[in-house]
Design a protein around this motif. Sequence first.
Motif, PDB file in Angstrom:
ATOM      1  N   UNK A   1      -5.659   1.013  -6.690  1.00 56.60           N
ATOM      2  CA  UNK A   1      -6.522   1.342  -5.551  1.00 56.60           C
ATOM      3  C   UNK A   1      -6.483   2.847  -5.300  1.00 56.60           C
ATOM      4  N   UNK A   2      -7.581   3.391  -4.880  1.00 60.52           N
ATOM      5  CA  UNK A   2      -7.623   4.818  -4.548  1.00 60.52           C
ATOM      6  C   UNK A   2      -6.927   5.105  -3.230  1.00 60.52           C
ATOM      7  N   UNK A   3      -7.159   6.284  -2.702  1.00 59.74           N
ATOM      8  CA  UNK A   3      -6.526   6.713  -1.454  1.00 59.74           C
ATOM      9  C   UNK A   3      -7.509   6.793  -0.293  1.00 59.74           C
ATOM     10  N   UNK A   4      -8.717   6.304  -0.485  1.00 60.53           N
ATOM     11  CA  UNK A   4      -9.672   6.267   0.626  1.00 60.53           C
ATOM     12  C   UNK A   4     -10.108   4.828   0.838  1.00 60.53           C
ATOM     13  N   UNK A   5     -10.306   4.470   2.095  1.00 58.63           N
ATOM     14  CA  UNK A   5     -10.656   3.086   2.380  1.00 58.63           C
ATOM     15  C   UNK A   5     -11.606   2.981   3.567  1.00 58.63           C
ATOM     16  N   UNK A   6     -12.313   1.875   3.603  1.00 60.04           N
ATOM     17  CA  UNK A   6     -13.016   1.462   4.810  1.00 60.04           C
ATOM     18  C   UNK A   6     -12.004   0.585   5.528  1.00 60.04           C
ATOM     19  N   UNK A   7     -11.693   0.893   6.766  1.00 63.09           N
ATOM     20  CA  UNK A   7     -10.667   0.147   7.487  1.00 63.09           C
ATOM     21  C   UNK A   7     -11.288  -0.668   8.608  1.00 63.09           C
ATOM     22  N   UNK A   8     -11.265  -1.976   8.464  1.00 60.75           N
ATOM     23  CA  UNK A   8     -11.733  -2.883   9.510  1.00 60.75           C
ATOM     24  C   UNK A   8     -10.501  -3.342  10.273  1.00 60.75           C
ATOM     25  N   UNK A   9     -10.542  -3.242  11.600  1.00 60.10           N
ATOM     26  CA  UNK A   9      -9.334  -3.508  12.367  1.00 60.10           C
ATOM     27  C   UNK A   9      -9.670  -4.127  13.721  1.00 60.10           C
ATOM     28  N   UNK A  10      -8.688  -4.169  14.590  1.00 61.59           N
ATOM     29  CA  UNK A  10      -8.807  -4.741  15.935  1.00 61.59           C
ATOM     30  C   UNK A  10      -9.367  -3.712  16.903  1.00 61.59           C
ATOM     31  N   UNK A  11      -9.966  -4.171  17.974  1.00 63.36           N
ATOM     32  CA  UNK A  11     -10.418  -3.255  19.029  1.00 63.36           C
ATOM     33  C   UNK A  11      -9.592  -3.460  20.280  1.00 63.36           C
ATOM     34  N   UNK A  12      -9.918  -4.496  21.058  1.00 63.97           N
ATOM     35  CA  UNK A  12      -9.275  -4.691  22.353  1.00 63.97           C
ATOM     36  C   UNK A  12      -7.792  -5.022  22.266  1.00 63.97           C
TER      37      UNK A  12
ATOM     38  N   UNK B   1       0.828  -1.210   0.000  1.00 58.88           N
ATOM     39  CA  UNK B   1       0.000   0.000   0.000  1.00 58.88           C
ATOM     40  C   UNK B   1       0.860   1.257   0.000  1.00 58.88           C
ATOM     41  N   UNK B   2       2.013   1.204   0.607  1.00 64.83           N
ATOM     42  CA  UNK B   2       2.898   2.369   0.663  1.00 64.83           C
ATOM     43  C   UNK B   2       3.614   2.592  -0.665  1.00 64.83           C
ATOM     44  N   UNK B   3       4.176   1.537  -1.237  1.00 62.63           N
ATOM     45  CA  UNK B   3       4.966   1.671  -2.472  1.00 62.63           C
ATOM     46  C   UNK B   3       4.095   1.845  -3.714  1.00 62.63           C
ATOM     47  N   UNK B   4       3.007   1.085  -3.793  1.00 65.06           N
ATOM     48  CA  UNK B   4       2.107   1.110  -4.951  1.00 65.06           C
ATOM     49  C   UNK B   4       2.822   0.783  -6.261  1.00 65.06           C
ATOM     50  N   UNK B   5       3.876  -0.067  -6.204  1.00 64.12           N
ATOM     51  CA  UNK B   5       4.597  -0.430  -7.423  1.00 64.12           C
ATOM     52  C   UNK B   5       4.019  -1.678  -8.103  1.00 64.12           C
TER      53      UNK B   5
END
Length: 141
Positions: free
Chosen positions: A53-64, A42-46
Amino acid sequence: MVIIRNSSRRALITMEKLRSLGFDPSLFTGVITSGELTHQYLQRRDDAWFASLGRSCIHMTWSDRGAISLKGLGLQVVEADFILAHRTEVLGLSTGAALPMNLDELEKILHQCAAKKIPMVVANPDFVTVEARALRVMLEH
């Protein structure tokens, strides 16, 4: 010795975990995780697919167990060009905070995204994870 780990966490977090478990980090040449590879792509985009991919995302992640940081990726967490899934517990917000959601609520979002054919990046495609002595759902089939 190199640690290869199927984890949505970054390599540095895994190395810190090894240190906290009593391992000497100097014994390891490095660590690579599926989360680290996701972050690098995602950082390099090479890679053509990641570059599209665009520059906006829905980010599903960890909570606790701690949300995954998107720092340094230049991503906005808003109406999405793509979905980035580290875990299915909360929605990560652009402020770094998290919005708790149950799996049913997240599933509704995923169905809407699928209908719009929004691409999805999954940092760790496990169905379950081991937590203490129990298995915990990561992603539904």
